[in-house]
Design an enzyme around this catalytic site. Structure first.
Site: not given
Ligand code: ADP
Length: 192
Positions: A14, A89, A128, A134, A146
């Site tokens: 994404k 999400r 990654r 991270r 996740r």
């Molecule tokens: P990825 O898509 O690789 O999981 P992100 O950077 O989108 O990576 O998200 C990393 C973490 O940030 C998630 O595992 C969650 O803990 C938190 N997070 C990100 N966006 C949201 C959201 N919209 N609602 C709740 N938690 C979020």
């Protein structure tokens, strides 16, 4: 306004695709993951709270991310449109986003869903993790958690957007450019 949601599991590409889409269509990239990591880097209280959950692979509370998105919408009033990446999400977040956007007369035009096999996702995230720094990308158990969070809390959104007639599905495996070509085709349909 051209408001698009990028939807798919962690590691589905994404963020990478969002960057390409925003430069092609002149949109603004809103990634809640990036915003949360910025809070962590800045050492804010919110960042500290979020970090504890993110490091376990759990979602942060809806109210936190909804508030961050609302701030970004307000500070970018002249935008041509937004690409939402990693948000919404949960169904609660999706409902809140609809409400925020309807109030601004700029509803979501389309939702692009990236399909990637589970095996490929784990492989991509762990690779990654070697360069991203991270913590949540470096441990297989956290990555699995996740994906479980995604399956249980996020995937039901597909139905939510399908009911609204907004869901567009794209295969997220292949080269980055192949996948963006497929996404652009769907965006051009959305724009019409
Ligand atoms: P990825 O898509 O690789 O999981 P992100 O950077 O989108 O990576 O998200 C990393 C973490 O940030 C998630 O595992 C969650 O803990 C938190 N997070 C990100 N966006 C949201 C959201 N919209 N609602 C709740 N938690 C979020």
């Amino acid at each position: 306004m051209l408001n698009i949601v990028l939807f798919g599991p962690p590691g589905s590409g994404k963020g990478t695709q969002a960057e390409k889409i925003i430069s092609k269509y002149n949109l603004i990239h809103l990634s809640t993951g990036d915003m949360l990591r910025a809070e962590i880097t800045a050492g804010t209280k919110l960042g500290l709270e979020a970090k504890m959950l993110m490091d376990k692979g759990e979602l942060v509370p809806d109210q936190i991310v909804i508030g961050m998105i609302e701030n970004k919408l307000d500070s970018n009033k002249q935008a041509v449109g937004f690409v939402f990446d990693g948000f919404p999400r949960t169904v609660k977040q999706a409902e809140a986003l609809d409400e925020l956007l309807v109030k601004r007369n700029a509803p979501i035009k389309g939702v692009l869903r990236l399909y990637v096999s589970e095996e490929e996702l784990t492989k991509r995230i762990l690779s990654r993790g070697k360069t991203s720094g991270r913590a949540d990308d470096q441990n297989e158990e956290i990555v699995k958690n996740r994906v479980v969070e995604y399956r249980t809390k996020t995937e039901p959104l597909a139905k939510y957007y399908e009911t609204q007639g907004k869901l567009h599905q794209v295969v997220g495996e292949g080269s980055v450019d192949e996948i963006s070509a497929l996404l652009y085709k769907e965006i051009d349909k959305i724009k019409r």
